[in-house]
Design an enzyme around this catalytic site. Sequence first.
Site, PDB file in Angstrom:
ATOM      1  N   LEU A 204       0.806  -1.139  -0.145  1.00 42.80           N
ATOM      2  CA  LEU A 204      -0.161  -0.097  -0.129  1.00 42.80           C
ATOM      3  C   LEU A 204       0.931   1.209   0.053  1.00 42.80           C
ATOM      4  O   LEU A 204       0.599   2.054  -0.814  1.00 42.80           O
ATOM      5  CB  LEU A 204      -0.892   0.061   1.195  1.00 42.80           C
ATOM      6  CG  LEU A 204      -1.775   1.070   1.322  1.00 42.80           C
ATOM      7  CD1 LEU A 204      -2.904   1.302   0.359  1.00 42.80           C
ATOM      8  CD2 LEU A 204      -2.411   1.090   2.691  1.00 42.80           C
TER       9      LEU A 204
ATOM     10  N   GLY B 131      18.262  -2.815  34.683  1.00 41.48           N
ATOM     11  CA  GLY B 131      19.342  -1.876  35.287  1.00 41.48           C
ATOM     12  C   GLY B 131      20.327  -1.688  33.797  1.00 41.48           C
ATOM     13  O   GLY B 131      19.818  -1.595  32.974  1.00 41.48           O
TER      14      GLY B 131
ATOM     15  N   ALA C 258       3.226   8.577   0.168  1.00 37.39           N
ATOM     16  CA  ALA C 258       1.900   8.664   0.753  1.00 37.39           C
ATOM     17  C   ALA C 258       2.182   7.227   1.569  1.00 37.39           C
ATOM     18  O   ALA C 258       2.026   6.027   1.420  1.00 37.39           O
ATOM     19  CB  ALA C 258       1.132   7.774  -0.647  1.00 37.39           C
ATOM     20  N   GLY C 259       2.151   7.730   2.665  1.00 36.74           N
ATOM     21  CA  GLY C 259       2.157   7.010   4.071  1.00 36.74           C
ATOM     22  C   GLY C 259       0.859   7.080   4.644  1.00 36.74           C
ATOM     23  O   GLY C 259      -0.108   6.249   4.451  1.00 36.74           O
TER      24      GLY C 259
ATOM     25  N   GLU D 226       3.969   4.198  -0.347  1.00 38.03           N
ATOM     26  CA  GLU D 226       4.820   4.707  -1.215  1.00 38.03           C
ATOM     27  C   GLU D 226       5.870   5.682  -0.595  1.00 38.03           C
ATOM     28  O   GLU D 226       5.434   6.232   0.616  1.00 38.03           O
ATOM     29  CB  GLU D 226       3.947   5.105  -2.541  1.00 38.03           C
ATOM     30  CG  GLU D 226       3.056   4.209  -3.046  1.00 38.03           C
ATOM     31  CD  GLU D 226       2.370   4.826  -4.485  1.00 38.03           C
ATOM     32  OE1 GLU D 226       2.753   5.736  -4.661  1.00 38.03           O
ATOM     33  OE2 GLU D 226       1.828   3.889  -5.083  1.00 38.03           O
ATOM     34  N   PRO D 227       6.690   5.969  -1.247  1.00 40.04           N
ATOM     35  CA  PRO D 227       7.676   7.135  -0.664  1.00 40.04           C
ATOM     36  C   PRO D 227       7.007   8.452  -0.246  1.00 40.04           C
ATOM     37  O   PRO D 227       6.968   8.783   0.769  1.00 40.04           O
ATOM     38  CB  PRO D 227       8.570   7.356  -1.709  1.00 40.04           C
ATOM     39  CG  PRO D 227       8.630   6.206  -2.448  1.00 40.04           C
ATOM     40  CD  PRO D 227       7.414   5.692  -2.515  1.00 40.04           C
TER      41      PRO D 227
ATOM     42  N   GLU E  80       0.908  -0.283   9.804  1.00 42.34           N
ATOM     43  CA  GLU E  80      -0.735  -0.404   9.741  1.00 42.34           C
ATOM     44  C   GLU E  80      -1.254   0.958  10.071  1.00 42.34           C
ATOM     45  O   GLU E  80      -2.355   0.354  10.751  1.00 42.34           O
ATOM     46  CB  GLU E  80      -0.862  -1.979  10.432  1.00 42.34           C
ATOM     47  CG  GLU E  80      -0.261  -2.988   9.628  1.00 42.34           C
ATOM     48  CD  GLU E  80      -1.373  -4.346   9.505  1.00 42.34           C
ATOM     49  OE1 GLU E  80      -2.387  -4.419   9.788  1.00 42.34           O
ATOM     50  OE2 GLU E  80      -0.561  -5.318   9.232  1.00 42.34           O
TER      51      GLU E  80
ATOM     52  N   GLN F  64       9.497  -3.036  47.218  1.00 35.65           N
ATOM     53  CA  GLN F  64       7.936  -2.734  46.827  1.00 35.65           C
ATOM     54  C   GLN F  64       7.963  -1.862  45.486  1.00 35.65           C
ATOM     55  O   GLN F  64       7.127  -2.180  44.692  1.00 35.65           O
ATOM     56  CB  GLN F  64       7.386  -2.192  48.091  1.00 35.65           C
ATOM     57  CG  GLN F  64       5.670  -1.993  47.762  1.00 35.65           C
ATOM     58  CD  GLN F  64       4.947  -1.633  49.040  1.00 35.65           C
ATOM     59  OE1 GLN F  64       5.258  -0.296  49.459  1.00 35.65           O
ATOM     60  NE2 GLN F  64       3.843  -2.207  49.355  1.00 35.65           N
TER      61      GLN F  64
HETATM   62  C1  LIG Z   1       9.312  -1.687   9.261  1.00 35.92           C
HETATM   63  C2  LIG Z   1       8.173  -1.258   8.435  1.00 35.92           C
HETATM   64  C3  LIG Z   1       7.437  -2.115   7.880  1.00 35.92           C
HETATM   65  C4  LIG Z   1       6.262  -1.816   7.178  1.00 35.92           C
HETATM   66  N1  LIG Z   1       5.552  -2.497   6.215  1.00 35.92           N
HETATM   67  C5  LIG Z   1       4.746  -2.198   5.469  1.00 35.92           C
HETATM   68  C6  LIG Z   1       4.017  -2.771   4.554  1.00 35.92           C
HETATM   69  O1  LIG Z   1       4.063  -4.423   4.654  1.00 35.92           O
HETATM   70  N2  LIG Z   1       3.305  -2.653   3.572  1.00 35.92           N
HETATM   71  C7  LIG Z   1       2.929  -1.359   3.569  1.00 35.92           C
HETATM   72  O2  LIG Z   1       1.955  -1.150   2.575  1.00 35.92           O
HETATM   73  N3  LIG Z   1       3.444  -0.206   4.390  1.00 35.92           N
HETATM   74  C8  LIG Z   1       4.292  -1.024   5.210  1.00 35.92           C
HETATM   75  N4  LIG Z   1       4.684   0.135   6.205  1.00 35.92           N
HETATM   76  C9  LIG Z   1       4.392   1.614   6.264  1.00 35.92           C
HETATM   77  C10 LIG Z   1       3.781   2.078   7.258  1.00 35.92           C
HETATM   78  O3  LIG Z   1       2.396   1.635   7.459  1.00 35.92           O
HETATM   79  C11 LIG Z   1       3.963   3.414   7.128  1.00 35.92           C
HETATM   80  O4  LIG Z   1       5.319   3.765   7.449  1.00 35.92           O
HETATM   81  C12 LIG Z   1       3.012   4.333   8.066  1.00 35.92           C
HETATM   82  O5  LIG Z   1       1.899   4.054   7.693  1.00 35.92           O
HETATM   83  C13 LIG Z   1       3.534   5.827   8.039  1.00 35.92           C
HETATM   84  O6  LIG Z   1       3.760   6.457   6.998  1.00 35.92           O
HETATM   85  P1  LIG Z   1       5.051   7.241   6.858  1.00 35.92           P
HETATM   86  O7  LIG Z   1       6.182   6.658   7.055  1.00 35.92           O
HETATM   87  O8  LIG Z   1       4.938   7.758   5.458  1.00 35.92           O
HETATM   88  O9  LIG Z   1       4.761   8.667   7.909  1.00 35.92           O
HETATM   89  P2  LIG Z   1       3.860   9.982   7.453  1.00 35.92           P
HETATM   90  O10 LIG Z   1       2.682   9.670   6.913  1.00 35.92           O
HETATM   91  O11 LIG Z   1       4.804  10.859   6.974  1.00 35.92           O
HETATM   92  O12 LIG Z   1       3.864  10.489   9.198  1.00 35.92           O
HETATM   93  C14 LIG Z   1       4.851  11.216   9.789  1.00 35.92           C
HETATM   94  C15 LIG Z   1       4.032  11.468  11.032  1.00 35.92           C
HETATM   95  O13 LIG Z   1       3.176  12.536  10.962  1.00 35.92           O
HETATM   96  C16 LIG Z   1       1.964  11.970  11.477  1.00 35.92           C
HETATM   97  N5  LIG Z   1       0.760  12.254  10.816  1.00 35.92           N
HETATM   98  C17 LIG Z   1       0.235  12.204   9.649  1.00 35.92           C
HETATM   99  N6  LIG Z   1      -0.690  12.700   9.174  1.00 35.92           N
HETATM  100  C18 LIG Z   1      -1.177  13.149  10.241  1.00 35.92           C
HETATM  101  C19 LIG Z   1      -2.469  13.357  10.729  1.00 35.92           C
HETATM  102  N7  LIG Z   1      -3.382  13.892   9.667  1.00 35.92           N
HETATM  103  N8  LIG Z   1      -2.737  13.893  11.929  1.00 35.92           N
HETATM  104  C20 LIG Z   1      -1.801  13.723  13.000  1.00 35.92           C
HETATM  105  N9  LIG Z   1      -0.804  13.143  12.634  1.00 35.92           N
HETATM  106  C21 LIG Z   1      -0.157  12.858  11.375  1.00 35.92           C
HETATM  107  C22 LIG Z   1       2.262  10.509  11.489  1.00 35.92           C
HETATM  108  O14 LIG Z   1       1.427   9.802  12.656  1.00 35.92           O
HETATM  109  C23 LIG Z   1       3.736  10.446  11.822  1.00 35.92           C
HETATM  110  O15 LIG Z   1       3.742  10.606  13.391  1.00 35.92           O
HETATM  111  C24 LIG Z   1       5.884  -0.408   7.040  1.00 35.92           C
HETATM  112  C25 LIG Z   1       6.767   0.466   7.563  1.00 35.92           C
HETATM  113  C26 LIG Z   1       7.698   0.167   8.476  1.00 35.92           C
HETATM  114  C27 LIG Z   1       8.731   1.341   8.937  1.00 35.92           C
END
Ligand SMILES: Cc1cc2nc3c(=O)[nH]c(=O)nc-3n(C[C@H](O)[C@H](O)[C@H](O)COP(=O)(O)OP(=O)(O)OC[C@H]3O[C@@H](n4cnc5c(N)ncnc54)[C@H](O)[C@@H]3O)c2cc1C
Length: 368
Positions: A114, A329, A119-120, A116-117, A353, A268
Site C-alpha cells: 500500500l 538496570g 504516500a504513508g 509509497e515514498p 498499519e 515494593q
Molecule cells: C518496518 C516497516 C514495515 C512496514 N511494512 C509495510 C508493509 O508491509 N506494507 C505497507 O504498505 N506499508 C508498510 N509500512 C509502512 C507504514 O505503514 C508507514 O510507515 C506508516 O503508515 C506511516 O507512513 P509514513 O512513514 O509515510 O509517515 P507519515 O505519514 O509521513 O507520518 C509522519 C508523522 O506524521 C503523523 N501524521 C501524518 N498525518 C497525520 C494527521 N493527519 N494527523 C496527525 N498526525 C499525522 C504520523 O502519525 C507520523 O507521526 C511499514 C513501515 C515500516 C517502518
Amino acid sequence: MLRDAVRSLAEAKIAPYAAAVDEEARFPREALDALTANDLHAVHVPEEYGGAGADALATVIVIEEVARVCASSSLIPAVNKLGSLPVILSGSEALKKKYMTPLAKGDGMFSYCLSEPDAGSDAAGMKTRAVRDGDSYVLNGVKRWITNAGESEYYTVMAVTDPTKRSKGISAFVVEKSDEGVSFGAPEKKLGIKGSPTREVYLDNVRIPADRMIGEEGTGFATAMRTLDHTRITIAAQALGIAQGALDYAKGYVQERKQFGKPIADFQGIQFMLADMAMKIEAARQLTYAAAAKSERGDSDLTFQGAAAKCFASDVAMEVTTDAVQLLGGYGYTRDYPVERMMRDAKITQIYEGTNQVQRIVMARNLP
Ligand SMILES: Cc1cc2nc3c(=O)[nH]c(=O)nc-3n(C[C@H](O)[C@H](O)[C@H](O)COP(=O)(O)OP(=O)(O)OC[C@H]3O[C@@H](n4cnc5c(N)ncnc54)[C@H](O)[C@@H]3O)c2cc1C
C-alpha cells in the site's frame, strides 16, 4: 491447547535464533521452516484451500506466542494474513484457489503493498499506476516499506486505475515475484524487527492478466482499508506478545538479581512496576481478544475496536518493554539480554498499519 503448542514450538525452534536474527539482521529462516512444518505460517487460510482454517482469535494467539520470543518471526503469520486477506475478502473464487492454495502449503508467502515514498498516512495519495491494455494491466510505480519483500512470492498491490477519482480510483492486484519488471530495493536498516526484511518494490512496466485484479475496478482502496480493520488486531497481538516476553524475562531476573543483600524483587518499588506491567498487558489482551471476536463475526464496530486494540496494545508494549529495560538496570541496556531488543521491536507496532495518530483519527471517526 493451541497456545501451549505454539509456545513450546516457539521456545524450542524460534527463541534460540532470535538474538542472532536481530544481530545479523537476517531473515528468520529457522522460524519460517518451523512454522511451515507445523502449519502455523498462515493459519488464517480457510480449509477449503488447504489451510488450517484458524479463526481470528486463534490467529492472534499464534502471532502473540511467536512475538513473545521473536517479533521479527511473528511477521511471518501476520503479514501472510495482511497480504492475502484482500484476496480472501474481495477476490474471485478462481483467484482465491490460485493463490490461497500455495500460501497454505507453504510454497509462497504474501506481502501487502500500500505505502509509497510520498504516500504513508495519506495512502490514497499513491502514484503507482495500473493501465488497462487489452486483456492485461500494466503497472508502474514504487511501493515502499514492504514487509517480507523479496522473500514473498505474492504481492497484493494497490494502484491507481482512475486518477480523477482519488480513493475510488484505486484498484488492487496480485503481482508475482516472477512477473517481468518486478524488482526490490536494498533492505532498510532499521531500529528493530531487524529479522523482517523491509524493502521497496519496483514495478517497471509489469504486465499482468486482467483477471489478477482483486474485486471490481475502483474498489482496491476500500478492500485495503477493510483488510486493515482485521489485521490491525494482529499487530495488537504482536505488541502483546512482545510485552509479555519482556515481562516474563524481567520477572525472572528480579528474583535472581540481589542488591542490598536481597533479591530486588523484594522491594515494593519493583513489585509495583511489575504489577503495573502485568495490569496493562492484561487490559491490552482483553481488548485484543474482544476485537478478534468482532473481526470473526464482522461486527459493525470492528473499525473502532481494531484501531483501539492496535493503538492501546502498542502503547502498552512500548511502556512495558521500556520498564523491563529499567528493571534490568545497566544489564537491560546491553545486547547480552533480550529486553533491549524487545524495546526496539515494540516501537514499530506504534508506527505500521497506520501510526497511532492515524488510529486515533480512525477511532474519532467511528466513535461507539
Ligand atoms: C518496518 C516497516 C514495515 C512496514 N511494512 C509495510 C508493509 O508491509 N506494507 C505497507 O504498505 N506499508 C508498510 N509500512 C509502512 C507504514 O505503514 C508507514 O510507515 C506508516 O503508515 C506511516 O507512513 P509514513 O512513514 O509515510 O509517515 P507519515 O505519514 O509521513 O507520518 C509522519 C508523522 O506524521 C503523523 N501524521 C501524518 N498525518 C497525520 C494527521 N493527519 N494527523 C496527525 N498526525 C499525522 C504520523 O502519525 C507520523 O507521526 C511499514 C513501515 C515500516 C517502518
